[in-house]
Design an enzyme around this catalytic site. Structure first.
Site, PDB file in Angstrom:
ATOM      1  N   ALA A  48       0.839  -1.201   0.000  1.00  0.00           N
ATOM      2  CA  ALA A  48       0.000   0.000   0.000  1.00  0.00           C
ATOM      3  C   ALA A  48       0.870   1.245   0.000  1.00  0.00           C
ATOM      4  CB  ALA A  48      -0.916   0.024   1.229  1.00  0.00           C
ATOM      5  N   TYR A 113      -5.134   9.849   1.834  1.00  0.00           N
ATOM      6  CA  TYR A 113      -4.817   8.446   2.105  1.00  0.00           C
ATOM      7  C   TYR A 113      -6.101   7.657   2.364  1.00  0.00           C
ATOM      8  CZ  TYR A 113      -3.441   4.389   4.899  1.00  0.00           C
ATOM      9  OH  TYR A 113      -3.307   3.116   5.408  1.00  0.00           O
ATOM     10  N   TRP A 138      -3.373   1.789  12.970  1.00  0.00           N
ATOM     11  CA  TRP A 138      -2.135   2.168  13.640  1.00  0.00           C
ATOM     12  C   TRP A 138      -1.095   1.042  13.591  1.00  0.00           C
ATOM     13  CZ3 TRP A 138      -3.145   5.489  18.642  1.00  0.00           C
ATOM     14  CH2 TRP A 138      -4.054   6.515  18.340  1.00  0.00           C
TER      15      TRP A 138
END
Length: 285
Positions: A48, A113, A138
């Site tokens: 990603a 994002y 996270w």
């Protein structure tokens, strides 16, 4: 996460781990050609564009890697009769909730994002390929660039760390995500047709560690878990509001994910974030 997945998935079958040099997700034609050449039974997309702030100045690249590439992957998977496991993010939400987000909650990303990752989710969901999307949050680990390694480095260099305390989420280790992925795949790997075995479970699931933390609490736990024997002095960790640390990309103030659907569907548990942190830090110098 790619490294953790490669080693954990090897006992389940032949694993082909492709890095950025061998398959570039920003080159969709190359991506399609590579999938056709490999002809896999299962594609696990751990790649990603994750530079949240940089995505504000590179929205097209972020959208290509996070939005268009997953669509190309699942289109090829559908043609091959392959299954797909993909990872998304808590940043598809705007952070205005007052309770953990469930999969059915309305998405509203507030940065480029998050928009690109949501586009990837939607492209996969619109495909005919058997798929599982795991939204997580996270993410950190012992390798690469992430909050854990940054805090550990700065803690050795500075007397004080000023960390945002009014953004709440859940730190999730790459190894815990990889273990969950392995456990999912193990359910389907013995089938002659992984895609057919996965199809009844296809959909979107939230997966992160258990518990809630702010970036400040996460940083405190990291610093407290470091070895401060010898001459080094443990730095002070000071909480600050988001406004005191402006960034190009806005972050959701609250992005805690409910894992109920995941746990109930697959009869699996999620680790506490502090336990996972201790595990990862035991492998970091």
């Amino acid at each position: 996460m790619g490294g953790a997945l490669s080693s954990l998935l090897m006992p389940l079958g032949e694993v082909i781990a492709a890095d950025r040099q061998s398959i570039d997700l920003s080159n969709l034609n190359d991506l399609r050609d590579s999938i056709r050449a490999i002809a896999p039974d299962l594609i696990v997309n751990a790649a990603a564009y994750t530079a949240v702030d940089q995505a504000e100045s590179e929205p097209e690249l972020a959208m290509t890697v996070n939005g268009l590439a997953p669509g190309a992957i699942t289109a090829e998977a559908a043609t091959l009769g392959a299954a797909v496991i993909h990872y998304s993010t808590d940043y598809v939400f705007d952070g205005t909730s007052d309770r953990p987000y469930v999969e059915a909650d309305e998405t509203y990303p507030i940065n480029e994002y998050g928009k690109s990752k949501l586009a990837g989710e939607q492209a996969i969901q619109a495909s005919d390929a058997a798929h599982i999307i795991l939204r997580t949050s996270w993410v950190y680990g012992a390798l690469g660039k992430n909050f854990l390694l940054t805090v550990m480095r700065l803690a050795k260099e500075r007397h004080e760390l000023r960390i945002v305390s009014d953004q709440l989420g859940c730190p999730t280790s790459a190894i815990s995500i990889a273990k969950a992925t392995r456990n999912l795949i193990a359910e389907f790997a013995e089938s002659e047709n992984i895609a057919a075995a996965m199809a009844p479970y296809a959909g979107l699931y939230h997966f992160s560690s258990a518990g809630v933390a702010s970036w400040y609490e996460f940083a405190c736990a990291i610093v407290e878990g470091m070895d401060w024997s010898g001459d080094r002095a443990q730095p002070t960790v000071t909480p600050i509001p988001t406004e005191a640390y402006p960034t190009p990309a806005k972050r959701p103030k609250y992005s805690v994910l409910s894992k109920s659907k995941f746990c109930e569907t697959f009869a699996l548990t999620v680790p506490d974030w502090r336990e996972s942190l201790a595990e990862v830090m035991s492998h970091v110098a």
